[in-house]
Write a protein that holds these residues in place. Structure first.
Motif, short mmCIF file in Angstrom:
data_model
loop_
_atom_site.label_atom_id
_atom_site.label_comp_id
_atom_site.label_asym_id
_atom_site.label_seq_id
_atom_site.Cartn_x
_atom_site.Cartn_y
_atom_site.Cartn_z
N GLN A 80 0.86 -1.19 0.00
CA GLN A 80 0.00 0.00 0.00
C GLN A 80 0.90 1.24 0.00
O GLN A 80 1.77 1.36 0.87
CB GLN A 80 -0.92 0.04 1.22
CG GLN A 80 -2.04 -1.01 1.17
CD GLN A 80 -1.59 -2.34 1.73
OE1 GLN A 80 -0.97 -2.42 2.80
NE2 GLN A 80 -1.83 -3.43 1.01
N CYS A 81 0.67 2.11 -0.96
CA CYS A 81 1.45 3.35 -1.06
C CYS A 81 0.48 4.51 -1.00
O CYS A 81 -0.38 4.66 -1.88
CB CYS A 81 2.25 3.41 -2.36
SG CYS A 81 3.23 4.93 -2.50
N ASN A 82 0.57 5.29 0.07
CA ASN A 82 -0.32 6.44 0.25
C ASN A 82 0.50 7.67 0.59
O ASN A 82 1.71 7.59 0.85
CB ASN A 82 -1.31 6.16 1.40
CG ASN A 82 -2.29 5.06 1.04
OD1 ASN A 82 -3.20 5.23 0.22
ND2 ASN A 82 -2.09 3.88 1.61
N GLY A 83 -0.15 8.83 0.61
CA GLY A 83 0.56 10.06 0.97
C GLY A 83 -0.11 10.71 2.16
O GLY A 83 -1.29 10.48 2.43
N ILE A 84 0.67 11.51 2.86
CA ILE A 84 0.12 12.42 3.87
C ILE A 84 0.38 13.81 3.33
O ILE A 84 1.49 14.11 2.88
CB ILE A 84 0.79 12.24 5.25
CG1 ILE A 84 0.37 10.90 5.87
CG2 ILE A 84 0.41 13.40 6.19
CD1 ILE A 84 1.07 10.58 7.19
#
Ligand code: NAP
Ligand code: GCO
Length: 264
Positions: free
Chosen positions: A182-186
């Motif tokens: 899982q690759c997400n951003g903040i």
């Protein structure tokens, strides 16, 4: 349900985490149970960071390398895997900003910001992905920005990089979601750290910096964020609680992106 947020037996690497947002995120991941590995490009700041983590009761592992140096990144990751273990969670936090009007920004200046704020994150992700895939899971969290959505005068390289980082996040999601990555951003709003200190400097007459006043008027929370405001989002995106969240940028901005701003 709370066990889903546990990071027990997980190894987390946070780049650029001797201080600022990276230090706060690393501290939060530690509190959720992760083993903390951090990096900084300067040995001096790394040593200071190690002392600060120790003071906070965190047995962090520190490694000095520049995220734009592919060979040294590869050596660093190999050493971390030998010393600590496979990296389960990468927080791509390291970054710089240059504030100059576009026509006064040299191509070299532009390239330097892109190299650190975008290419460096690509290098780091590429270095940790093979072991994550082999292990059957992994979490990559890219620290984006409101500038992943909005422009602003004087930060052309930074905004271009952070816009690109949003799409790098979506692309890693697209290419590796099948491998349980899982690759997400903040996307932090305006956070009180050394990077934004120039925007909050008190004026000669003791008044607040005009930009400081602008951000207060533009933020429904009517305050700057603190690094610790990002802790919950980081633990969520690093944990099993977000295993079906992928390619998402989670904005932690006090509502600024939703608000037209208070009438002057
Ligand atoms: P900061 O206080 O300037 O800290 C940045 C960290 O990154 C420092 O430890 C710095 O190390 C490190 N770094 C810079 N270039 C590096 C490189 N090439 N290799 C390895 N480490 C490197 O920044 P911050 O405010 O904590 O921001 C952290 C991240 O959040 C950045 O990506 C920033 O763009 C993003 N962000 C910040 C805000 C905000 O309002 N503060 C809002 C949105 C997003 P040195 O000490 O050696 O320079
Ligand atoms: C600036 C600030 C911002 C923040 C952040 C906002 O000069 O506008 O430094 O860019 O760092 O990225 O989300």
């Amino acid at each position: 349900m709370l066990n889903k947020f546990s990071l027990k037996n997980k190894v987390a690497l946070v780049t650029g985490a001797s201080y600022g947002i990276g230090y706060a995120i690393a501290t939060a991941l530690h509190q959720a149970g992760a083993t903390i590995v951090f990096n900084d490009r300067s040995k001096e700041n790394l040593e200071k960071g190690l002392a600060d983590y120790k003071q906070a009761g965190i047995n962090a592992h520190g490694y000095s390398f520049d995220i734009t140096d592919e060979d040294n990144v590869a050596k660093g990751i190999k050493q971390i895997e030998k010393d600590v273990g496979i990296i389960d969670i990468l927080v791509n936090n390291a970054g710089v900003i240059q504030r100059t009007p576009m026509l006064e920004t040299s191509v070299a200046d532009f390239r330097k910001v892109i190299d650190i704020d975008l290419t460096g994150q690509f290098i780091m992700a590429k270095a940790v992905l093979p072991s994550m895939i082999k292990k059957g899971h992994g979490k990559i969290i890219n620290i984006c920005s409101m500038m992943s959505e909005l422009g602003r005068e004087t930060i052309v390289g930074y905004a271009a990089a952070k816009g690109g980082l949003k799409m790098l996040t979506k692309n890693i999601c697209s290419e590796f979601g099948h491998a349980n990555i899982q690759c997400n951003g903040i996307g932090p709003g305006y956070i009180a750290t050394p990077q934004t200190a120039p925007l909050r400097e008190k004026q000669a007459d003791g008044s607040r910096h005009p930009f400081d006043q602008f951000i207060i008027a533009k933020t429904p929370a009517a305050r700057w964020g603190e690094p610790d405001d990002l802790a919950g989002a980081a633990v969520f995106l690093a944990s099993d609680a977000s295993n079906f969240v992928n390619g998402h940028i989670l904005y932690v901005d006090g509502g600024i992106l939703a608000y037209i701003g208070k009438q002057p």
